[in-house]
Design a protein around this motif. Structure first.
Motif, mmCIF file in Angstrom:
data_model
loop_
_atom_site.group_PDB
_atom_site.id
_atom_site.type_symbol
_atom_site.label_atom_id
_atom_site.label_comp_id
_atom_site.label_asym_id
_atom_site.label_seq_id
_atom_site.Cartn_x
_atom_site.Cartn_y
_atom_site.Cartn_z
ATOM 1 N N GLN A 175 90.897 6.528 23.788
ATOM 2 C CA GLN A 175 91.738 7.483 24.506
ATOM 3 C C GLN A 175 93.005 6.796 24.985
ATOM 4 O OE1 GLN A 175 89.952 9.285 28.005
ATOM 5 N NE2 GLN A 175 91.306 11.049 27.885
ATOM 6 N N MET A 185 78.529 7.059 19.387
ATOM 7 C CA MET A 185 79.917 7.135 18.971
ATOM 8 C C MET A 185 80.800 6.294 19.883
ATOM 9 S SD MET A 185 79.424 11.010 18.369
ATOM 10 C CE MET A 185 77.938 10.549 19.201
ATOM 11 N N PHE A 237 88.616 16.353 20.182
ATOM 12 C CA PHE A 237 89.114 16.764 21.488
ATOM 13 C C PHE A 237 90.560 17.244 21.420
ATOM 14 C CE2 PHE A 237 85.975 15.606 24.649
ATOM 15 C CZ PHE A 237 85.183 14.667 24.007
ATOM 16 N N GLY A 238 90.898 18.137 22.334
ATOM 17 C CA GLY A 238 92.285 18.474 22.592
ATOM 18 C C GLY A 238 92.887 17.458 23.539
ATOM 19 N N SER A 239 94.153 17.651 23.878
ATOM 20 C CA SER A 239 94.837 16.719 24.778
ATOM 21 C C SER A 239 94.581 17.011 26.249
ATOM 22 C CB SER A 239 96.343 16.727 24.508
ATOM 23 O OG SER A 239 96.598 16.181 23.223
ATOM 24 N N GLY A 240 93.947 18.128 26.524
ATOM 25 C CA GLY A 240 93.524 18.403 27.882
ATOM 26 C C GLY A 240 94.505 19.199 28.721
ATOM 27 N N LEU A 243 85.664 4.673 25.034
ATOM 28 C CA LEU A 243 84.504 5.365 25.581
ATOM 29 C C LEU A 243 83.360 5.324 24.583
ATOM 30 C CD1 LEU A 243 86.920 8.121 26.311
ATOM 31 C CD2 LEU A 243 85.408 7.587 28.169
ATOM 32 N N LEU A 246 89.001 18.694 29.417
ATOM 33 C CA LEU A 246 89.094 18.514 27.975
ATOM 34 C C LEU A 246 88.217 19.532 27.256
ATOM 35 C CD1 LEU A 246 88.857 14.651 28.039
ATOM 36 C CD2 LEU A 246 90.778 15.911 27.075
ATOM 37 N N LEU A 251 87.819 10.200 17.970
ATOM 38 C CA LEU A 251 86.654 9.521 17.428
ATOM 39 C C LEU A 251 87.072 8.311 16.605
ATOM 40 C CD1 LEU A 251 83.565 9.533 16.975
ATOM 41 C CD2 LEU A 251 83.996 10.937 14.942
ATOM 42 N N LYS A 262 96.290 11.563 26.605
ATOM 43 C CA LYS A 262 95.778 12.169 25.380
ATOM 44 C C LYS A 262 94.280 12.397 25.511
ATOM 45 C CE LYS A 262 99.517 11.933 22.724
ATOM 46 N NZ LYS A 262 100.157 13.145 22.136
ATOM 47 N N GLY A 263 93.747 13.268 24.651
ATOM 48 C CA GLY A 263 92.309 13.426 24.589
ATOM 49 C C GLY A 263 91.683 12.293 23.792
ATOM 50 N N PRO A 264 90.391 12.050 23.971
ATOM 51 C CA PRO A 264 89.708 11.004 23.201
ATOM 52 C C PRO A 264 89.701 11.334 21.711
ATOM 53 C CG PRO A 264 88.379 11.734 25.081
ATOM 54 C CD PRO A 264 89.483 12.714 24.935
ATOM 55 N N TYR A 268 84.831 6.372 21.137
ATOM 56 C CA TYR A 268 86.086 7.116 21.180
ATOM 57 C C TYR A 268 87.166 6.230 21.788
ATOM 58 C CZ TYR A 268 83.929 11.607 20.066
ATOM 59 O OH TYR A 268 83.290 12.645 19.432
ATOM 60 N N TYR A 319 82.745 15.214 18.041
ATOM 61 C CA TYR A 319 83.710 16.095 18.675
ATOM 62 C C TYR A 319 85.126 15.775 18.218
ATOM 63 C CZ TYR A 319 80.358 17.117 22.513
ATOM 64 O OH TYR A 319 79.296 17.514 23.268
ATOM 65 N N LEU A 340 83.707 11.241 31.465
ATOM 66 C CA LEU A 340 83.630 12.626 31.012
ATOM 67 C C LEU A 340 82.309 13.247 31.463
ATOM 68 C CD1 LEU A 340 85.751 11.388 28.926
ATOM 69 C CD2 LEU A 340 85.088 13.299 27.481
ATOM 70 N N LEU A 391 91.309 16.012 34.657
ATOM 71 C CA LEU A 391 91.718 16.401 33.304
ATOM 72 C C LEU A 391 90.561 17.172 32.689
ATOM 73 C CD1 LEU A 391 93.844 16.061 30.989
ATOM 74 C CD2 LEU A 391 92.512 14.064 30.259
ATOM 75 N N PHE A 400 78.712 10.405 27.930
ATOM 76 C CA PHE A 400 79.773 9.414 27.796
ATOM 77 C C PHE A 400 79.659 8.334 28.855
ATOM 78 C CE2 PHE A 400 82.783 11.076 24.665
ATOM 79 C CZ PHE A 400 82.366 12.393 24.547
#
Lengths: 111, 109
Positions: free
Chosen positions: B38, B34, A102-105, B88, A90, B46, B42-44, B36, A100, A43, A88, B99
């Motif tokens: 994933q 942190m 996050f959305g699914s992107g 992550l 995000l 927490l 999908k998004g990561p 994460y 944070y 990221l 992707l 990250f």
């Protein structure tokens, strides 16, 4: 409670075109962050908006820009698309010192 | 040198194994970390956060920070096929999170 929503889910553009990606944060969250997740690179931080203002910017060229609207939703614009912009994208929102969400992107493919 | 480095794997373990995921960081000024998870497409999400040194446990997951070696770790006990994902690590520097590139984990039934 609705999570972070992003649209569109997928976007295919031709090199040189412009792409617009949208994000709606969790209700009550005023900060929106944009990240690029390219294959093998992890990221990469793009932009941070809070209360309608750009607060910080990552190491990306100026053709990556965005804005945050009064309702805290946000838009990421990528101009003059290049093949390496395929990734992707995000969006994440945050309230205070929390982590944070996050959305699914949006999967952007540049051909 | 990247702010946060992570072995990308992939890592493949049998169900029930203990998994150890590791990252190193370079900036000692910020001690908020942190983890994460994933899943594909999908998004990561927490998993855990830790501050400064020591361990933090949450069910089968334990996060550990070693300030002296600038090492952060995530341990997963009794790993399950549903744990198969990319993990992550991240360091919170206030203005942004840095990250790692993520470690791909597959738990084989």
């Amino acid at each position: 409670e609705a999570g972070v929503t992003q649209s569109p889910t997928h976007l295919i553009k031709t090199r040189g075109q412009q792409a617009t990606l949208r994000c709606s944060p969790i209700s009550g969250h005023t900060s929106v962050y944009w990240y690029q997740q390219a294959l093998g690179l992890g990221l990469q931080f793009l932009l941070w908006y809070d209360e309608g203002e750009e607060r910080n910017r990552g190491n990306f060229p100026p053709r990556f820009s965005g804005r945050q609207f009064p309702n805290y939703s946000s838009e990421l614009n990528v101009n003059a698309l290049e093949l390496e912009d395929s990734a992707l994208y995000l969006c994440a929102s945050r309230k205070g010192g929390s982590g944070y969400t996050f959305g699914s992107g949006t999967r952007l493919t540049v051909v | 040198q990247k702010e946060v480095e992570q072995d990308p794997g992939p890592l493949s373990v049998p169900e029930g194994a203990i998994v150890s995921l590791n990252c190193t960081y370079s900036n000692s000024a910020f001690q908020y970390f942190m983890w994460y998870r994933q899943y594909s497409r999908k998004g990561p999400e927490l998993l855990m956060y830790t501050y400064s040194s020591g361990n933090k446990e949450d069910g089968r997951f334990t996060a550990q920070v070693d300030k002296s070696s600038k090492y952060i770790s995530l341990f997963i006990r009794d790993s399950q096929p549903s744990d198969s994902a990319t993990y992550l690590c991240a360091q919170n520097t206030g203005n942004q999170f840095y990250f790692g590139t993520g470690t791909s984990l597959t738990v084989i039934p």
